[in-house]
Design a protein around this motif. Structure first.
Motif, PDB file in Angstrom:
ATOM      1  N   TYR A   1       4.709  17.628   1.033  1.00 36.14           N
ATOM      2  CA  TYR A   1       3.257  16.600   0.438  1.00 36.14           C
ATOM      3  C   TYR A   1       2.138  16.792   0.198  1.00 36.14           C
ATOM      4  O   TYR A   1       1.970  17.930   0.620  1.00 36.14           O
ATOM      5  CB  TYR A   1       3.026  15.137   2.796  1.00 36.14           C
TER       6      TYR A   1
ATOM      7  N   PRO B   1      -3.854   8.519  -4.644  1.00 37.02           N
ATOM      8  CA  PRO B   1      -4.361   7.542  -4.834  1.00 37.02           C
ATOM      9  C   PRO B   1      -5.480   8.084  -5.898  1.00 37.02           C
ATOM     10  O   PRO B   1      -6.077   6.283  -6.195  1.00 37.02           O
ATOM     11  CB  PRO B   1      -4.278   6.747  -3.506  1.00 37.02           C
ATOM     12  N   TYR B   2      -6.263   8.919  -6.048  1.00 34.62           N
ATOM     13  CA  TYR B   2      -7.492   9.093  -6.524  1.00 34.62           C
ATOM     14  C   TYR B   2      -7.195   9.406  -7.975  1.00 34.62           C
ATOM     15  O   TYR B   2      -8.839   9.357  -8.009  1.00 34.62           O
ATOM     16  CB  TYR B   2      -7.846  10.210  -5.964  1.00 34.62           C
TER      17      TYR B   2
ATOM     18  N   LEU C   1       4.859   5.976   2.313  1.00 36.34           N
ATOM     19  CA  LEU C   1       4.691   7.228   3.091  1.00 36.34           C
ATOM     20  C   LEU C   1       5.359   6.907   4.824  1.00 36.34           C
ATOM     21  O   LEU C   1       7.028   7.816   5.005  1.00 36.34           O
ATOM     22  CB  LEU C   1       3.303   7.945   4.074  1.00 36.34           C
TER      23      LEU C   1
ATOM     24  N   ARG D   1      -2.868  -4.644  -1.320  1.00 36.79           N
ATOM     25  CA  ARG D   1      -1.926  -4.399  -0.920  1.00 36.79           C
ATOM     26  C   ARG D   1      -0.826  -3.831  -1.658  1.00 36.79           C
ATOM     27  O   ARG D   1       0.212  -4.402  -1.273  1.00 36.79           O
ATOM     28  CB  ARG D   1      -1.682  -4.498   0.809  1.00 36.79           C
TER      29      ARG D   1
ATOM     30  N   ASP E   1       1.501  11.985  -3.332  1.00 38.86           N
ATOM     31  CA  ASP E   1       0.609  10.946  -3.154  1.00 38.86           C
ATOM     32  C   ASP E   1      -0.882  11.385  -4.103  1.00 38.86           C
ATOM     33  O   ASP E   1      -1.514  11.679  -3.376  1.00 38.86           O
ATOM     34  CB  ASP E   1       0.271  11.195  -1.721  1.00 38.86           C
TER      35      ASP E   1
ATOM     36  N   GLY F   1       0.937  -0.979  -0.147  1.00 36.36           N
ATOM     37  CA  GLY F   1       0.096  -0.338   0.029  1.00 36.36           C
ATOM     38  C   GLY F   1       1.069   1.128  -0.316  1.00 36.36           C
ATOM     39  O   GLY F   1       2.432   1.276   0.268  1.00 36.36           O
ATOM     40  N   SER F   2       0.637   2.581  -0.360  1.00 38.67           N
ATOM     41  CA  SER F   2       1.197   3.504  -0.287  1.00 38.67           C
ATOM     42  C   SER F   2       0.887   4.427   1.014  1.00 38.67           C
ATOM     43  O   SER F   2       2.136   4.832   1.488  1.00 38.67           O
ATOM     44  CB  SER F   2       0.767   4.545  -0.853  1.00 38.67           C
ATOM     45  N   GLN F   3       0.446   3.370   1.823  1.00 36.87           N
ATOM     46  CA  GLN F   3       0.535   3.950   3.363  1.00 36.87           C
ATOM     47  C   GLN F   3       1.891   3.213   4.279  1.00 36.87           C
ATOM     48  O   GLN F   3       2.828   4.819   4.801  1.00 36.87           O
ATOM     49  CB  GLN F   3      -0.678   3.168   4.473  1.00 36.87           C
TER      50      GLN F   3
ATOM     51  N   VAL G   1      -1.136  15.797  -1.945  1.00 45.47           N
ATOM     52  CA  VAL G   1      -2.542  15.236  -2.437  1.00 45.47           C
ATOM     53  C   VAL G   1      -2.675  15.785  -3.749  1.00 45.47           C
ATOM     54  O   VAL G   1      -3.787  15.973  -3.945  1.00 45.47           O
ATOM     55  CB  VAL G   1      -3.113  14.506  -1.417  1.00 45.47           C
TER      56      VAL G   1
ATOM     57  N   ASN H   1      -7.682  14.567  -0.604  1.00 45.46           N
ATOM     58  CA  ASN H   1      -8.082  13.575   0.627  1.00 45.46           C
ATOM     59  C   ASN H   1      -8.191  14.236   1.812  1.00 45.46           C
ATOM     60  O   ASN H   1      -6.773  14.267   2.416  1.00 45.46           O
ATOM     61  CB  ASN H   1      -7.866  11.828   1.149  1.00 45.46           C
TER      62      ASN H   1
ATOM     63  N   TYR I   1      -4.517  14.614   3.885  1.00 48.97           N
ATOM     64  CA  TYR I   1      -4.794  13.116   4.707  1.00 48.97           C
ATOM     65  C   TYR I   1      -3.673  12.690   6.804  1.00 48.97           C
ATOM     66  O   TYR I   1      -3.112  12.469   6.624  1.00 48.97           O
ATOM     67  CB  TYR I   1      -3.922  11.930   3.733  1.00 48.97           C
TER      68      TYR I   1
ATOM     69  N   SER J   1      -0.971   3.915  -5.993  1.00 45.13           N
ATOM     70  CA  SER J   1      -1.676   3.224  -5.106  1.00 45.13           C
ATOM     71  C   SER J   1      -2.606   2.191  -6.035  1.00 45.13           C
ATOM     72  O   SER J   1      -2.903   3.342  -7.058  1.00 45.13           O
ATOM     73  CB  SER J   1      -2.628   3.394  -4.253  1.00 45.13           C
TER      74      SER J   1
ATOM     75  N   SER K   1      -5.479   0.972  -5.004  1.00 43.48           N
ATOM     76  CA  SER K   1      -5.944   0.198  -3.696  1.00 43.48           C
ATOM     77  C   SER K   1      -7.703   1.438  -4.303  1.00 43.48           C
ATOM     78  O   SER K   1      -8.653   0.460  -4.350  1.00 43.48           O
ATOM     79  CB  SER K   1      -6.247   0.834  -2.705  1.00 43.48           C
ATOM     80  N   LYS K   2      -7.594   2.448  -4.863  1.00 43.70           N
ATOM     81  CA  LYS K   2      -9.383   2.743  -5.393  1.00 43.70           C
ATOM     82  C   LYS K   2      -8.944   2.678  -7.157  1.00 43.70           C
ATOM     83  O   LYS K   2     -10.202   2.276  -7.812  1.00 43.70           O
ATOM     84  CB  LYS K   2      -9.123   4.130  -4.391  1.00 43.70           C
TER      85      LYS K   2
HETATM   86  N1  PMP Z   1      -3.092   8.323   0.924  1.00 42.69           N
HETATM   87  C1  PMP Z   1      -3.948   9.203   0.632  1.00 42.69           C
HETATM   88  C2  PMP Z   1      -4.434  10.566   0.267  1.00 42.69           C
HETATM   89  C3  PMP Z   1      -5.172   7.946   1.090  1.00 42.69           C
HETATM   90  O1  PMP Z   1      -6.790   8.392   0.730  1.00 42.69           O
HETATM   91  C4  PMP Z   1      -4.923   6.830   1.439  1.00 42.69           C
HETATM   92  C5  PMP Z   1      -6.135   5.857   2.114  1.00 42.69           C
HETATM   93  N2  PMP Z   1      -6.965   6.110   2.216  1.00 42.69           N
HETATM   94  C6  PMP Z   1      -3.281   6.125   1.111  1.00 42.69           C
HETATM   95  C7  PMP Z   1      -2.628   7.086   0.549  1.00 42.69           C
HETATM   96  C8  PMP Z   1      -3.090   4.831   1.724  1.00 42.69           C
HETATM   97  O2  PMP Z   1      -3.762   4.115   0.587  1.00 42.69           O
HETATM   98  P1  PMP Z   1      -2.903   2.500   0.762  1.00 42.69           P
HETATM   99  O3  PMP Z   1      -4.248   1.322   0.857  1.00 42.69           O
HETATM  100  O4  PMP Z   1      -2.424   2.911  -1.166  1.00 42.69           O
HETATM  101  O5  PMP Z   1      -2.533   2.041   1.292  1.00 42.69           O
END
Ligand code: PMP
Length: 370
Positions: free
Chosen positions: A143, A180-181, A79, A216, A178, A74-76, A145, A150, A100, A206, A208-209
């Motif tokens: 940082y 993801p959207y 980070l 992950r 970052d 995940g991008s989490q 987005v 978000n 975020y 990411s 994920s979305k």
């Molecule tokens: N960055 C942002 C701005 C997010 O909103 C989120 C998750 N909602 C993440 C990172 C983490 O995403 P991931 O599922 O890729 O870990």
């Protein structure tokens, strides 16, 4: 609470997960490459996944080489690893206010000093950042987005992307982009990533979305020295991202025409759901102001009636609808006027009931206030 409806989380819509295509990919991976897919793999990621991420990075921004890609959980995790490997106590990280929450927590835990930069529908106000830098602030990271932020939903404008890149070169900081959207743009339009204007960028891509969060699997691309130190932090943290998930997603993404068709479907459905919620909110809760989202998962709303967001959040929970007040996203000050609402996972009936519950919670508070 049974029957609780949620507009709180940032969950993508499960009915839009590409389950049939994933089933085919899982079957094929287990039939044809089980030995590799179920084994330990390279720290930096499975070659096919790194290659896909490098290619996607080039399609949406600057070209990069697979050797400058790390596959993260995940991008989490991207980070978190960036903070662990690049920040020392007291380093300054500049970021939008609000930002975020997951990133704010990571930077705070790393002992960074957070510099809050105001933002609007065009993303971070880079003139305000420039003023802080002219005033002597020196930051290690900025940082952002850049698409459908978000929680604010803002999109960093082209002018500000260029300006931010110029500032990075002049003042020697690294931009963490970052994003993801970006794939959830309702009209399919996305702005080129900031690494087209400077190479002082670490991009987090990411899936994920775009596909689903459960595997992950995400990518981190950046300058070779940064990728090397983040890769060594990755080795210490968990050796590698799960091999099976990487094999499955790499196979799915290699399927000709899959991604374009999937994104088209996501965009149409998300746009319809966002429009539906916008209509309900405009009709039934006129005390809530918001810019209509053009992508992403969230409505960032302002309460215009004077009711405090945190009180409304509590009353909503009691009325059976979960929402998020703005306060946790704030880096500095919170005016108590914002709510973040997610529209993605509710059916038409649920959205209607959720907005009725929001209206009822507000009426109750407004009455109590006299
Ligand atoms: N960055 C942002 C701005 C997010 O909103 C989120 C998750 N909602 C993440 C990172 C983490 O995403 P991931 O599922 O890729 O870990």
């Amino acid at each position: 609470m049974p029957g609780m409806l949620s507009m709180a989380g940032g969950l993508p819509a499960p009915d839009l997960f590409p389950v049939a295509e994933l089933t085919d990919a899982v079957d094929a991976v287990l039939r044809e490459e089980a030995a590799a897919a179920l084994q330990y793999g390279p720290v930096a990621g499975v070659p096919a996944m790194r290659e896909w991420i490098a290619q996607r990075s080039g399609e949406t921004g600057a070209r990069t080489d697979p050797s400058r890609v790390l596959v993260t959980s995940g991008s989490q995790q991207g980070l978190d690893l960036l903070a662990r490997s690049l920040l020392t106590l007291g380093d300054v990280v500049a970021l939008d206010d609000p930002s975020y929450l997951g990133a704010v927590q990571i930077f705070r835990t790393a002992g960074a000093e957070l510099a809050a930069v105001p933002s609007d529908e065009d993303g971070m106000d880079t003139d305000a950042l420039a003023a802080l830098l002219r005033g002597g602030m020196r930051c290690r990271l900025v940082y952002v987005v850049p698409h459908f932020h978000n929680p604010t939903g803002g999109v960093l404008s082209l002018r500000r992307r260029r300006h931010l890149a110029e500032l990075a070169e002049r003042y020697g900081f690294l931009i963490v982009e970052d994003d993801p959207y970006a794939d959830l743009s309702f009209d399919g339009v996305r702005l080129p990533s900031i690494d087209q204007h400077t190479d002082q960028v670490v991009r987090l891509l990411s899936l994920s979305k775009t596909l689903c969060p459960g595997f992950r699997v995400a990518g981190l691309c950046g300058p070779a020295t940064v990728v090397a130190s983040v890769t060594s932090a990755k080795q210490r943290a968990d050796l590698q991202t799960n091999t099976f998930g990487q094999h499955v997603l790499a196979r799915l993404l290699a399927r000709p025409g899959f991604l374009a068709a999937h994104l088209d479907r996501l965009q149409r459905h998300y746009q319809a759901r966002a429009r539906r919620l916008a209509r309900l909110l405009m009709d039934r809760v006129p005390w809530l102001a918001f810019p209509e989202p053009t992508g992403g998962l969230f409505f960032w709303c302002t309460i215009t009636s004077g009711v405090h967001a945190t009180e409304l959040w509590r009353a909503c929970a009691a009325a059976g609808v979960a929402v998020v007040p703005g306060e946790p996203f704030r880096v500095e000050r919170d005016s108590g006027t914002n709510l973040r609402l997610s529209y993605a996972t509710l059916t038409a009936d649920e959205a209607s009931t959720a907005v009725d519950r929001l209206a009822a919670a507000h009426t109750q508070l407004a009455r109590a206030a006299g």
